[in-house]
Design an enzyme around this catalytic site. Structure first.
Site, PDB file in Angstrom:
ATOM      1  N   HIS A 187      -5.640   2.460  -3.403  1.00 13.70           N
ATOM      2  CA  HIS A 187      -7.062   3.024  -2.641  1.00 13.70           C
ATOM      3  C   HIS A 187      -7.600   2.797  -1.307  1.00 13.70           C
ATOM      4  O   HIS A 187      -8.303   2.298  -0.669  1.00 13.70           O
ATOM      5  CB  HIS A 187      -7.400   1.504  -3.359  1.00 13.70           C
ATOM      6  N   ASP A 237       0.388  -1.264   0.361  1.00 15.94           N
ATOM      7  CA  ASP A 237      -0.011   0.144  -0.128  1.00 15.94           C
ATOM      8  C   ASP A 237       0.886   1.232  -0.146  1.00 15.94           C
ATOM      9  O   ASP A 237       1.926   1.530   1.011  1.00 15.94           O
ATOM     10  CB  ASP A 237      -0.870   0.061   1.512  1.00 15.94           C
ATOM     11  N   ASP A 244      -7.450  -4.637  -4.463  1.00 15.58           N
ATOM     12  CA  ASP A 244      -8.454  -4.074  -3.184  1.00 15.58           C
ATOM     13  C   ASP A 244      -8.954  -3.277  -3.108  1.00 15.58           C
ATOM     14  O   ASP A 244      -9.463  -2.904  -2.103  1.00 15.58           O
ATOM     15  CB  ASP A 244      -6.358  -4.145  -2.438  1.00 15.58           C
TER      16      ASP A 244
HETATM   17 ZN   LIG Z   1      -4.516  -2.117  -0.557  1.00 18.29          ZN
END
Ligand SMILES: [Zn+2]
Length: 1015
Positions: free
Chosen positions: A416, A34, A147
């Protein structure tokens, strides 16, 4: 009976395949990284991300069958630029060449699909693709959207336009996924755009219930999954290399147990798919930072399974995603097509609707969109400048560096767990800081470019030497440049905040300009000066504002209307039971708005052309969220769990009306409690006066102000009308296409599951009229009652869920949010003509830039007849100039030439190419949406762009620029209806040189080369 026979046949074919061959398993090593979320980019790089690429590179070199897929380019690029040694780089090039390291998606981040705008999705992909193509000569062809929280129908279209062969999604409604899994329908061919249909269809794989992580439960061990390198440790990696929760090593004693667990899982999953191939993602969040442990355990395990494959019925192999999709593609199965239906919103469980994040961190969502608009404006201005003055005084490297920094920051926040507002507070601060820092750099560039003279010798300052604040030579004068970043002519009303009560405005030739001044709605010490700016497409003009402390007369002052407000006393909502007795009208050329003096609320809007009065009211409501997990479902950054219906968020309303000649402003202030000193919410509605041919009077601009909110409240702006809509509303996917949202009933959580993302637009309509809202940032939107449209604008939440608290994923957001909406009401036909353009124009409003005073005095300029503004660039009303920029990549447009260059290993630090201009044009309309505007449009780009320079060469490219479109052959997947794809079906005949025909909903991308030094 017939149906039964078909099913039997189908089953037989599958059994036959299954009996003969073992299940072929594609073990895809990956690490979900991420770009943000809980940890900042810097923290992640330090704790694990850099180690992923270092250790994977080293491990891939040790065995030829090992594979890895690299997804988020931001981390890869940071590693490549700041960590990788030249030996690592050499190895990476070799692995990429051999297909053992594969770049998937290739964007800077894995962008969110619900609240991101098309412009930014394209930008972040273009950034990553440009780097990968320039550096390695590769073009990603597969997606891995494992995701993002729900799946938009625009994403597959964009990936198809970028040349992808297959798409992959994972997070869709739990109940829908269950059904698809049972019925072997997780794979299909998606035609995301209702207009482009099969032209941009793409095979789509939905991950099964295990999603992108390895099964976490090992029956023979307390440790979880197939994660021999354990769990990443923050802030520092352990010195001894021993991480928490490392799985039991694979040894002679454990190999059988591991093999049994893995094979059972593979067989379970194989039953959900139509071919004999199983995609087995090996990895999860933050994995492979210690790849040697990973591969050294998986190697013997796979060897064991393959040695026993006859008995086990399974073979396993390391694979990249393209190897898996190749196998599926070659399987010769005929796939079911899917239309433009999307997978939004998204629920993981009956009470877990992920519809809260549409409105989480309103301020971040707004800043991200403003930064994106700023970038769009700066890109086109710089492109113009470069073409016009290749040797001009603004240093090109200095300029490109600023643009690149903002491209990077705007790309980053599309992650995201970025623009979604689902990150920890420190990560939200990181995004804001990166955006504001890069935007400040671009503002400097804009200021330097705006001084752009119409002949180069008149340049007033060179960047770096100019001091801020010099724009005011004497306090009673201010110089600004107003730039129209759209390729349409505009009569715009521009608001400049000033500190004097009177002002006169003059244009670049010294003519007085219509203006209006009034006390600001937001502050007692500032004034709003509204200037009517006439600007051609991509044109900027200089304006002079002259202030005066006293009442001024003559000398242009009479062109400025000084507006005064009338205040209406505060009304308690209790007393407003009887409504409609004392109505106050506010009129312009399009509407008559009625405000009710008993409530100080909107009462109705009459659309004058249709002669239809629509009863309508607008105010703030709130959902009181539960913050205690012991007493039921909670709301958090991600999730909205309506804990009952909404209640009125205020007790009393005050109103002020400021009648004007350019705009009339209605200011409504909402007080939580009747006796409150300060208001908590407000709506400032600007009703534009109609004058001139081009000034649109149909847009009612509404700027709301909300906050600080009480803890655990989620506040909506509710517009209730008498339109009969049956709770159906329309919302956009990424600003690209409108989706019909019919109200659905569920056993649980009906309210929250009927919330949808609104990126740019939402509307409701009956048989005759449409009530539409367009927005300057993303929100959640719903229609909970007939004729009603409610927009969730702000949330402030804190709960005691240990997981949230552990990661500090709290949304205790005490900010004041100030989103802007444009509301319109009109016939459906007219509304659909204007809607798309309204959304684009709100996104890209004229940019106001303070500048230094010109070297020559204004009087001298006047005497010389003033400098003419730069020539305009104008597209037809249904075409939008999506991008005009100088990307700076240095690669040959000829793929073979470029590959030779990459493989030669020479010149690994290419100089930016400043002469290649990237142009994207988008047709705004769906097929059949409007009898005229939906038609294909032929334009001659040489003619259209002549205001910029002389076009010498035009090359059509794929969406992100990396493919020569004539050489792009995407995989053709077999579908049940087997529609013949004809890419040119909307075009007639051969196109003349420089003439292109752009059909409904198309986005076409070009490299344009201009003759240098045109002016
Ligand atoms: Zn993620």
């Amino acid at each position: 009976m017939r149906h039964f026979a078909v099913v039997l046949l189908f089953l037989c074919r599958c059994c036959a395949a299954g009996q003969n061959e073992p299940i072929q398993t594609f073990v895809i090593p990956h690490s979900h990284m991420d770009v943000g979320w809980v940890y900042t980019v810097q923290e992640s790089m330090h704790a694990y991300a850099a180690n992923v690429y270092t250790s994977v590179t080293e491990e891939l070199s040790k065995a030829a069958d090992r594979r890895f897929i690299a997804v988020e380019q931001e981390f890869f690029r940071l590693w490549w630029d700041t960590v990788a040694t030249s030996s690592h780089k050499k190895q990476v090039r070799q692995h990429v060449k051999e297909g053992r390291l594969e770049f998937i998606i290739g964007g800077q981040v894995m962008h969110d699909e619900a609240v991101t705008d098309l412009d930014d999705d394209i930008l972040q992909m273009t950034e990553g693709h440009g780097f990968l193509y320039e550096t390695f000569g590769v073009r990603p062809q597969f997606s891995w959207h494992v995701d993002p929280f729900g799946a938009s129908a625009t994403t597959p279209v964009l990936f198809a336009l970028a040349g992808f062969n297959a798409h992959l999604v994972s997070r869709i409604d739990y109940d829908r996924k269950d059904a698809m899994q049972r019925n072997k329908k997780l794979q299909f061919v998606w035609r995301g755009s209702p207009t482009l249909k099969e032209k941009q269809q793409i095979f789509t794989h939905t991950m099964d219930q295990f999603s992108y992580c390895t099964p976490s439960h090992l029956p023979f061990s307390n440790s979880s999954g197939f994660y021999w390198n354990g769990v990443a440790l923050f802030p520092d990696p352990p010195k001894d290399g021993v991480y928490p929760n490392m799985s039991l090593p694979v040894t002679e004693e454990t190999v059988q147990a591991y093999a049994k667990t893995m094979v059972e899982n593979i067989k379970l999953r194989a039953a959900w798919f139509r071919t004999n191939h199983v995609l087995w993602p090996w990895g999860c969040d933050k994995q492979f930072y210690n790849s040697s442990v990973q591969f050294n355990n998986m190697d013997p395990l796979m060897k064991y399974i393959n040695q026993n494959s006859k008995d086990l019925g399974v073979t396993v192999q390391y694979a990249t995603l393209s190897e898996y999709f190749q196998a599926i593609y070659q399987s010769d199965v005929v796939w079911e097509p899917r239309g433009s239906e999307d997978f939004l919103p998204y629920s993981t469980e009956p009470h877990q609707a992920w519809t809260g994040f549409y409105a989480s961190r309103n301020v971040l969502k707004g800043v991200a969109r403003q930064a994106s608009s700023r970038l769009h404006a700066a890109e086109s201005l710089f492109a113009r400048y470069r073409v016009g003055f290749p040797d001009g005084p603004v240093p090109r490297d200095w300029a490109l560096e600023r643009l690149r920094a903002l491209r990077w920051a705007v790309s980053e926040v599309q992650h995201h767990d970025g623009i979604t507002g689902t990150e920890s507070p420190k990560v939200a601060d990181m995004y804001l800081q990166h955006l504001s820092q890069a935007a400040a750099g671009v503002d400097e560039l804009l200021a330097a470019l705006a001084l752009l003279p119409h002949s180069p010798e008149k340049t007033a300052s060179v960047p770096g030497t100019r001091r801020r604040g010099e724009g005011v030579r004497q306090p009673l004068e201010r110089h600004v440049v107003i730039y129209n970043p759209l390729a349409w002519n505009a009569t715009a009303v521009v608001n400049v905040t000033v500190s004097f009560p009177t002002a006169a405005v003059f244009d670049n030739v010294g003519k007085p300009v219509r203006a209006q001044i009034q006390r600001s709605a937001r502050s007692n010490v500032t004034y709003d000066l509204f200037i009517v700016a006439e600007l051609g497409g991509l044109q900027h003009r200089r304006y002079l504002i002259r202030f005066s402390e006293e009442k001024c007369s003559g000398g242009g002052c009479d062109w400025t209307y000084e507006a005064e407000g009338v205040t209406f006393e505060r009304r308690n909502i209790r007393d407003g039971r009887k409504t409609g007795r004392r109505l106050l009208p506010v009129m312009n050329g399009c509407y008559e708005l009625m405000f009710d003096q008993d409530t100080n609320l909107l009462h109705s809007i009459t659309h004058l052309q249709e002669k239809r009065r629509v009863r309508m009211t607008q105010d703030f409501w709130q959902y009181d969220a539960n913050g205690d997990i012991k007493s039921g479902p909670i709301s958090d950054n991600y999730i909205f769990s309506a804990n009952g219906s909404a209640v009125r968020a205020y007790e009393a309303v005050e109103m002020e009306i400021v009648p004007g000649r350019i705009v009339t402003e209605i200011r409504q202030r909402f007080y939580r409690e009747e006796g409150d000193k300060d208001y908590t919410y407000s709506i400032t509605t600007r009703v534009p006066e109609c004058f001139g041919r081009r000034r649109p009077c149909h847009r009612l601009e509404q700027t709301c102000s909300l906050g600080p909110l009480h803890l655990n409240t989620e506040v909506v702006l509710r517009t209730s009308s008498c339109l009969r809509t049956n709770r159906t509303l329309y919302t956009d996917d990424n600003g690209y296409q409108m989706m019909k949202r019919t109200h659905r009933k569920f056993t649980n959580n009906t309210l929250a599951r009927n919330y949808f993302p609104m990126v740019r637009a939402a509307y409701i309509q009956d048989d005759v009229s449409r009530l539409a809202l367009v927005s300057d940032r993303a929100h959640g939107v719903s229609s909970q009652a007939d004729g009603q449209l409610e927009v969730m604008l702000h949330r402030r939440l804190r709960n005691n869920l240990p997981w949230n608290l552990g990661y500090n994923l709290t949304l205790d957001d005490s900010s004041v949010a100030t989103p802007t909406l444009w509301m319109t009401l009109g016939s459906i036909g007219v509304a659909s003509q204007l809607g798309q353009r309204d959304a684009v124009e709100l996104q890209h409003r004229p940019v106001v830039l303070p500048i230094d005073p010109p070297e020559r005095s204004w009087q001298e300029e006047e005497a010389r007849g003033g400098a003419p503004p730069v020539r305009s660039v104008v597209l037809p009303p249904n075409l939008h100039l999506l991008s005009l920029s100088i990307p700076g990549w240095n690669y040959s447009s000829d793929h073979d030439v470029h590959l030779r260059h990459v493989n030669s290993g020479e010149d690994l630090h290419p100089e930016p190419d400043y002469d290649r201009v990237l142009l994207r044009i988008m047709h705004l309309f769906e097929e059949g949406e409007d009898p005229e505007l939906s038609k294909p449009v032929a334009i001659n780009l040489k003619h259209v762009l002549q205001g910029i320079g002389e076009v010498k060469k035009l090359e059509e490219r794929s969406l992100t620029g990396t493919w020569d479109i004539s050489r792009l052959q995407r995989w053709k997947w077999k579908t049940a209806d087997d529609l013949k794809t004809n890419n040119n079906s909307c075009r007639s005949g051969g196109e003349e040189p420089f003439t292109v025909t752009i059909c409904a909903k198309e986005i076409r991308t070009f490299f344009v080369h201009f003759a240098s030094g045109n002016f």
